[in-house]
Design an enzyme around this catalytic site. Structure first.
Site, short mmCIF file in Angstrom:
data_model
loop_
_atom_site.label_atom_id
_atom_site.label_comp_id
_atom_site.label_asym_id
_atom_site.label_seq_id
_atom_site.Cartn_x
_atom_site.Cartn_y
_atom_site.Cartn_z
N LYS A 244 -22.12 9.38 -6.92
CA LYS A 244 -21.08 8.86 -7.84
C LYS A 244 -20.21 9.98 -8.36
O LYS A 244 -18.99 9.88 -8.41
CB LYS A 244 -21.71 8.17 -9.06
CG LYS A 244 -22.50 6.94 -8.78
CD LYS A 244 -23.07 6.36 -10.07
CE LYS A 244 -23.91 7.27 -10.81
NZ LYS A 244 -25.08 7.50 -11.26
N ARG B 8 -25.20 0.05 -16.58
CA ARG B 8 -26.46 0.19 -15.85
C ARG B 8 -27.40 -0.97 -16.15
O ARG B 8 -28.49 -1.03 -15.58
CB ARG B 8 -27.15 1.47 -16.30
CG ARG B 8 -27.06 2.62 -15.31
CD ARG B 8 -27.84 3.77 -15.91
NE ARG B 8 -28.18 4.78 -14.96
CZ ARG B 8 -27.44 5.85 -14.71
NH1 ARG B 8 -26.28 6.01 -15.31
NH2 ARG B 8 -27.84 6.75 -13.85
N ARG C 162 -31.02 18.87 -4.61
CA ARG C 162 -29.82 18.95 -5.46
C ARG C 162 -29.88 20.06 -6.49
O ARG C 162 -30.88 20.24 -7.18
CB ARG C 162 -29.60 17.62 -6.17
CG ARG C 162 -28.38 17.66 -7.08
CD ARG C 162 -27.82 16.31 -7.33
NE ARG C 162 -28.64 15.53 -8.24
CZ ARG C 162 -28.25 14.37 -8.73
NH1 ARG C 162 -27.10 13.84 -8.39
NH2 ARG C 162 -29.04 13.70 -9.55
N ARG D 74 -31.55 19.90 -12.39
CA ARG D 74 -31.62 19.03 -13.55
C ARG D 74 -33.07 18.71 -13.90
O ARG D 74 -33.90 18.54 -13.01
CB ARG D 74 -30.87 17.73 -13.26
CG ARG D 74 -29.46 17.72 -13.78
CD ARG D 74 -28.64 16.57 -13.27
NE ARG D 74 -29.27 15.26 -13.42
CZ ARG D 74 -28.68 14.12 -13.04
NH1 ARG D 74 -27.48 14.14 -12.49
NH2 ARG D 74 -29.30 12.96 -13.19
N ARG E 193 -36.55 6.59 -12.39
CA ARG E 193 -35.11 6.34 -12.27
C ARG E 193 -34.83 5.28 -11.21
O ARG E 193 -34.01 4.39 -11.41
CB ARG E 193 -34.36 7.64 -11.91
CG ARG E 193 -34.28 8.59 -13.09
CD ARG E 193 -33.99 10.01 -12.64
NE ARG E 193 -32.64 10.16 -12.13
CZ ARG E 193 -32.23 11.24 -11.46
NH1 ARG E 193 -33.05 12.24 -11.24
NH2 ARG E 193 -30.99 11.33 -11.05
P1 ATP Z 1 -26.45 10.79 -10.14
O1 ATP Z 1 -27.67 11.18 -9.36
O2 ATP Z 1 -25.36 10.22 -9.29
O3 ATP Z 1 -26.02 11.86 -11.06
P2 ATP Z 1 -28.12 9.43 -11.88
O4 ATP Z 1 -28.26 7.96 -12.13
O5 ATP Z 1 -29.29 10.08 -11.31
O6 ATP Z 1 -26.89 9.56 -10.99
P3 ATP Z 1 -26.70 10.15 -14.27
O7 ATP Z 1 -25.72 9.07 -14.06
O8 ATP Z 1 -26.20 11.51 -14.39
O9 ATP Z 1 -27.81 10.26 -13.15
O10 ATP Z 1 -27.59 9.74 -15.55
C1 ATP Z 1 -28.67 10.54 -15.93
C2 ATP Z 1 -29.51 9.81 -16.95
O11 ATP Z 1 -28.71 9.54 -18.13
C3 ATP Z 1 -30.08 8.47 -16.53
O12 ATP Z 1 -31.25 8.59 -15.76
C4 ATP Z 1 -30.32 7.83 -17.91
O13 ATP Z 1 -31.46 8.37 -18.51
C5 ATP Z 1 -29.11 8.30 -18.71
N1 ATP Z 1 -27.98 7.35 -18.63
C6 ATP Z 1 -26.77 7.59 -18.08
N2 ATP Z 1 -25.98 6.50 -18.17
C7 ATP Z 1 -26.73 5.55 -18.77
C8 ATP Z 1 -26.50 4.19 -19.13
N3 ATP Z 1 -25.34 3.57 -18.87
N4 ATP Z 1 -27.49 3.52 -19.75
C9 ATP Z 1 -28.65 4.10 -20.04
N5 ATP Z 1 -28.94 5.37 -19.72
C10 ATP Z 1 -28.00 6.09 -19.09
MG MG Z 2 -24.03 11.88 -11.79
#
Ligand code: ATP
Ligand code: MG
Length: 212
Positions: free
Chosen positions: A14, A88, A123, A157, A168
């Site tokens: 994303k 989400r 990553r 991370r 996740r």
């Molecule tokens: P990517 O790997 O593409 O970065 P991701 O889903 O692993 O996607 P992020 O989008 O960076 O990671 O989000 C990291 C964390 O932040 C999530 O696992 C969650 O704990 C929190 N988070 C982010 N957005 C939301 C949301 N809309 N609602 C609840 N928690 C969120």
């Molecule tokens: Mg991201």
């Protein structure tokens, strides 16, 4: 220009695709993950609470996320935007309906669990938001451990580990996946297979953006 909402499992790209769309079309990129990580880096009390949740792979409360998105959308004053990481949950999507007009498209980045876990393993991330992948020649940084763009040191991370990944991915299946049908029913869903190279994916996404 249509606003864009990305729905995706962890590590689907994303952030990478949002960055490319931002450069080509001038979107404002709203990444909830990046916003939360900035809150953590600020050392605030809220950041501390959020860190405990994120590091385990859990979702932050809908209430907080909706507040964050509302204030961000107010701040950008009608400029075209990409939502990366929100909504989400169904609750978040329903709240968003009360804020947004009809001028958006949703893009589901489709990736299997096996491919997602491989990406998480390799990553590395910069605090500027850019991601790299040590398991993919095309996605390695030019200098090992250093961000190509800002020269800062790359880090793993705290939630990019096997244990947090399980949580996740389960959160994706249990809370986020329903949004695919939700947006399909609104006739707003586009599906893009992301187990391909970045430029081919971007071509498909650009076509969606350009046609709408
Ligand atoms: P990517 O790997 O593409 O970065 P991701 O889903 O692993 O996607 P992020 O989008 O960076 O990671 O989000 C990291 C964390 O932040 C999530 O696992 C969650 O704990 C929190 N988070 C982010 N957005 C939301 C949301 N809309 N609602 C609840 N928690 C969120
Ligand atoms: Mg991201």
């Amino acid at each position: 220009m249509k606003n864009i909402i990305f729905i995706a499992p962890p590590a689907a790209g994303k952030g990478t695709q949002s960055q490319m769309l931002k450069e080509k079309y001038g979107y404002v990129h709203i990444s909830t993950g990046d916003l939360l990580r900035a809150e953590i880096a600020s050392g605030s009390e809220l950041g501390c609470e959020v860190k405990n949740i994120i590091d385990k792979g859990n979702l932050v409360s809908d209430e907080l996320m909706i507040d964050i998105i509302k204030s961000k959308l107010t701040e950008i004053k009608g400029k075209p935007f990409i939502l990366d990481g929100f909504p989400r949950t169904l609750n978040q999507a329903e709240s968003l309906d009360g804020i947004l007009d009809d001028n958006y498209e949703t893009i589901y980045l489709e990736l299997s669990r096996e491919d997602a876990v491989k990406r998480i393993e390799g990553r590395l991330t910069c605090s500027c938001g850019k991601s790299y992948n040590m398991n993919d020649e095309a996605l390695k940084p030019k200098v090992a451990g250093i961000c190509d763009i800002c020269g800062k040191e790359l880090v793993k991370r705290d939630d990019d580990n096997a244990q947090a990944f399980i949580v996740r991915y389960d959160n994706f299946l249990n809370n986020t996946k329903v949004l695919i049908d939700y947006y399909k029913n609104k006739n707003k869903l586009h599906i893009v297979d992301v187990n391909r190279n970045i430029n081919d994916i971007f071509e498909d996404i650009s076509r969606i953006v350009a046609n709408d």
